[in-house]
Design a protein around this motif. Structure first.
Motif, PDB file in Angstrom:
ATOM      1  N   PHE A 104     -11.975  -7.764  -3.273  1.00  0.00           N
ATOM      2  CA  PHE A 104     -11.409  -6.778  -4.084  1.00  0.00           C
ATOM      3  C   PHE A 104     -10.024  -7.225  -4.108  1.00  0.00           C
ATOM      4  CE2 PHE A 104      -8.583  -2.934  -4.012  1.00  0.00           C
ATOM      5  CZ  PHE A 104      -9.050  -2.330  -5.145  1.00  0.00           C
ATOM      6  N   LEU A 105      -9.523  -8.124  -3.280  1.00  0.00           N
ATOM      7  CA  LEU A 105      -8.013  -8.522  -3.310  1.00  0.00           C
ATOM      8  C   LEU A 105      -7.765  -9.378  -4.648  1.00  0.00           C
ATOM      9  CD1 LEU A 105      -5.036  -8.960  -2.310  1.00  0.00           C
ATOM     10  CD2 LEU A 105      -6.155 -10.878  -0.963  1.00  0.00           C
ATOM     11  N   SER A 106      -8.752 -10.203  -5.195  1.00  0.00           N
ATOM     12  CA  SER A 106      -8.552 -10.839  -6.243  1.00  0.00           C
ATOM     13  C   SER A 106      -8.575  -9.971  -7.380  1.00  0.00           C
ATOM     14  CB  SER A 106      -9.648 -11.890  -6.290  1.00  0.00           C
ATOM     15  OG  SER A 106      -9.674 -12.902  -7.562  1.00  0.00           O
ATOM     16  N   SER A 107      -9.606  -9.154  -7.504  1.00  0.00           N
ATOM     17  CA  SER A 107      -9.610  -8.207  -8.724  1.00  0.00           C
ATOM     18  C   SER A 107      -8.161  -7.349  -8.851  1.00  0.00           C
ATOM     19  CB  SER A 107     -10.756  -7.363  -8.701  1.00  0.00           C
ATOM     20  OG  SER A 107     -10.773  -6.527  -7.776  1.00  0.00           O
TER      21      SER A 107
ATOM     22  N   SER B 167      -4.504 -16.536   1.556  1.00  0.00           N
ATOM     23  CA  SER B 167      -4.769 -15.113   1.812  1.00  0.00           C
ATOM     24  C   SER B 167      -5.069 -14.912   3.071  1.00  0.00           C
ATOM     25  CB  SER B 167      -5.546 -14.454   0.714  1.00  0.00           C
ATOM     26  OG  SER B 167      -4.903 -14.752  -0.555  1.00  0.00           O
ATOM     27  N   GLY B 168      -4.487 -13.870   3.766  1.00  0.00           N
ATOM     28  CA  GLY B 168      -4.961 -13.417   5.181  1.00  0.00           C
ATOM     29  C   GLY B 168      -4.213 -13.956   6.159  1.00  0.00           C
TER      30      GLY B 168
ATOM     31  N   LEU C  26      -3.181  -0.613   3.389  1.00  0.00           N
ATOM     32  CA  LEU C  26      -4.179  -1.527   2.564  1.00  0.00           C
ATOM     33  C   LEU C  26      -4.676  -2.628   3.220  1.00  0.00           C
ATOM     34  CD1 LEU C  26      -1.611  -1.580  -0.637  1.00  0.00           C
ATOM     35  CD2 LEU C  26      -3.754  -0.387  -0.288  1.00  0.00           C
ATOM     36  N   PHE C  27      -4.420  -2.837   4.495  1.00  0.00           N
ATOM     37  CA  PHE C  27      -5.077  -4.118   5.163  1.00  0.00           C
ATOM     38  C   PHE C  27      -6.404  -3.889   5.086  1.00  0.00           C
ATOM     39  CE2 PHE C  27      -6.633  -6.230   8.750  1.00  0.00           C
ATOM     40  CZ  PHE C  27      -5.846  -7.630   8.710  1.00  0.00           C
ATOM     41  N   GLN C  28      -7.322  -2.970   5.283  1.00  0.00           N
ATOM     42  CA  GLN C  28      -8.591  -2.637   5.192  1.00  0.00           C
ATOM     43  C   GLN C  28      -9.275  -2.735   3.978  1.00  0.00           C
ATOM     44  OE1 GLN C  28      -9.713   0.629   7.761  1.00  0.00           O
ATOM     45  NE2 GLN C  28      -9.685  -0.611   9.651  1.00  0.00           N
ATOM     46  N   THR C  29      -8.464  -2.595   2.990  1.00  0.00           N
ATOM     47  CA  THR C  29      -8.765  -2.944   1.603  1.00  0.00           C
ATOM     48  C   THR C  29      -8.815  -3.937   1.068  1.00  0.00           C
ATOM     49  OG1 THR C  29      -7.702  -0.518   0.986  1.00  0.00           O
ATOM     50  CG2 THR C  29      -8.467  -1.984  -0.738  1.00  0.00           C
ATOM     51  N   PHE C  30      -8.141  -4.743   1.460  1.00  0.00           N
ATOM     52  CA  PHE C  30      -8.045  -6.289   1.302  1.00  0.00           C
ATOM     53  C   PHE C  30      -8.832  -7.239   2.214  1.00  0.00           C
ATOM     54  CE2 PHE C  30      -4.027  -4.823  -0.825  1.00  0.00           C
ATOM     55  CZ  PHE C  30      -4.567  -4.536  -2.015  1.00  0.00           C
TER      56      PHE C  30
ATOM     57  N   GLN D  29       3.393 -12.554  -2.059  1.00  0.00           N
ATOM     58  CA  GLN D  29       3.559 -11.174  -2.022  1.00  0.00           C
ATOM     59  C   GLN D  29       2.701 -10.955  -0.682  1.00  0.00           C
ATOM     60  OE1 GLN D  29       3.844  -8.347  -4.643  1.00  0.00           O
ATOM     61  NE2 GLN D  29       4.134  -7.594  -2.726  1.00  0.00           N
ATOM     62  N   VAL D  30       3.557  -9.945   0.410  1.00  0.00           N
ATOM     63  CA  VAL D  30       2.722  -9.569   1.704  1.00  0.00           C
ATOM     64  C   VAL D  30       2.813  -8.233   1.894  1.00  0.00           C
ATOM     65  CG1 VAL D  30       3.739 -12.078   2.337  1.00  0.00           C
ATOM     66  CG2 VAL D  30       5.243  -9.749   2.726  1.00  0.00           C
TER      67      VAL D  30
END
Length: 333
Positions: free
Chosen positions: A191-194, A54-55, A171-175, A114-115
């Motif tokens: 938060f990305l995992s949840s 991720s990232g 959504l970048f800053q969300t994850f 998923q990207v």
């Protein structure tokens, strides 16, 4: 010597379209002064077998857009080219309805991602890449997140972004958040995992189908969205993503679509015909060989099958049909 990653953007129609380019200190960018070159970071060596984390920032091998990986999973990929198919369309329809086509197929397991797509690189060929999710608390509610895509492992060209060249998406800053340790440009938030676990049944496309006709490859990625209760009945909805890729070396254009939607429970076959797809008649050329879009279908039962053909036209006016491989419409939640 580190290889600098350059995003080459050229003007097509009324928009800038991303392409790929790299510079290792030895080559020159002369001759492309009419285009835009943007330095976005340093290329990494692609991984053959190990999954990306991720990232990870990347360039899409076919569409050329910038993106960042959210997570990965393993899909069952059915290659319909490995089995002989009847040339007669009527016989092919019969084999699809009877299940003979699916019985012969044995899937391969491949890694998909998923990207998020960088909003600056979204064009007509990727603008319809979106995921429609159902609200967990109320399955009657659906919401759409634009700029999400499903990418095969082989289409990932990884790079390390410059600090001022991170992917831009709502959504970048969300994850993700900027890293301060210097080992990585960004860190992944919990938060990305949840979020992934909450929506996993709508995000991971478990079955993927591919078929090539006259050097036009069709990839179908379907998934079940959920049910919508009506007064007298229930509608079951699926979303499917279709990618067309021209590997012929010549230019073709999609003219018409012809779908077959089969209700196995009631043995009913419905046909849907129309011009183009989602209001477009995309041209597949050497410079822009691929096109991808999402659409939806509904049934009154959860035991269905869908397949069809696209009518294509060559530059000399010759018309020919390419096959859309059959895929199941089943309840998977």
């Amino acid at each position: 010597m580190a290889t600098t990653c350059l995003l080459h953007r050229h003007w097509v129609g009324k928009q800038w379209v991303p392409a790929l380019g790299c510079w290792n200190g030895l080559s020159s960018s002369r001759g492309i002064s009419s285009s835009r070159l943007i330095e976005i970071g340093c290329m990494n060596k692609p991984k053959l077998y190990e999954s990306y984390s991720s990232g990870q920032h990347f360039l899409h091998r076919v569409f050329g857009y910038r993106g960042v990986i959210l997570f990965h999973w393993v899909s069952r990929v059915y290659d319909h080219d490995r089995h002989q198919k009847p040339s007669n369309v009527g016989k092919w329809d019969e084999d699809c309805m009877s299940g003979e086509v699916m019985k012969e197929l044995k899937p391969e397991h491949q890694t998909f991602y998923q990207v998020l797509i960088d909003q600056r690189d979204i064009s007509q060929r990727t603008s319809r890449n979106a995921v429609t999710l159902s609200s967990v608390s109320n399955k009657k509610k659906l919401y759409c997140i634009p700029g999400l895509d499903y990418v095969n492992h082989e289409d990932i060209l990884p790079y390390t972004p410059s600090p001022n060249a991170l992917v831009q998406h709502k959504l970048f800053q969300t994850f993700f958040s900027p890293s301060t340790d210097g080992n990585s440009p960004i860190i992944t938030k919990d938060f990305l995992s949840s979020w992934h676990q909450k929506h996993i049944c709508w995000l991971e496309r478990i079955e993927i189908h591919r078929e090539t006709t006259f050097n036009i490859r069709i990839t179908v990625m379907p998934f079940y969205m959920g049910a919508k209760d009506e007064i007298l009945s229930t509608e079951y909805w699926w979303q499917y993503c279709i990618r067309l890729e021209n590997i012929s070396g010549s230019t073709v254009q999609l003219r018409k679509r012809h779908w077959r939607i089969y209700n196995r429970t009631e043995s009913l076959l419905e046909t849907v015909k129309g011009e183009g797809v989602v209001g477009q008649q995309p041209i597949l050329s050497i410079r822009q060989p691929a096109y991808q879009y999402n659409s939806h279908v509904s049934l009154k039962q959860t035991n269905g099958l869908m397949w069809g053909t696209f009518q294509m036209e060559r530059e000399d006016g010759f018309l020919f049909d390419i096959r859309i491989p059959p895929f199941s419409l089943e309840e998977t939640l």
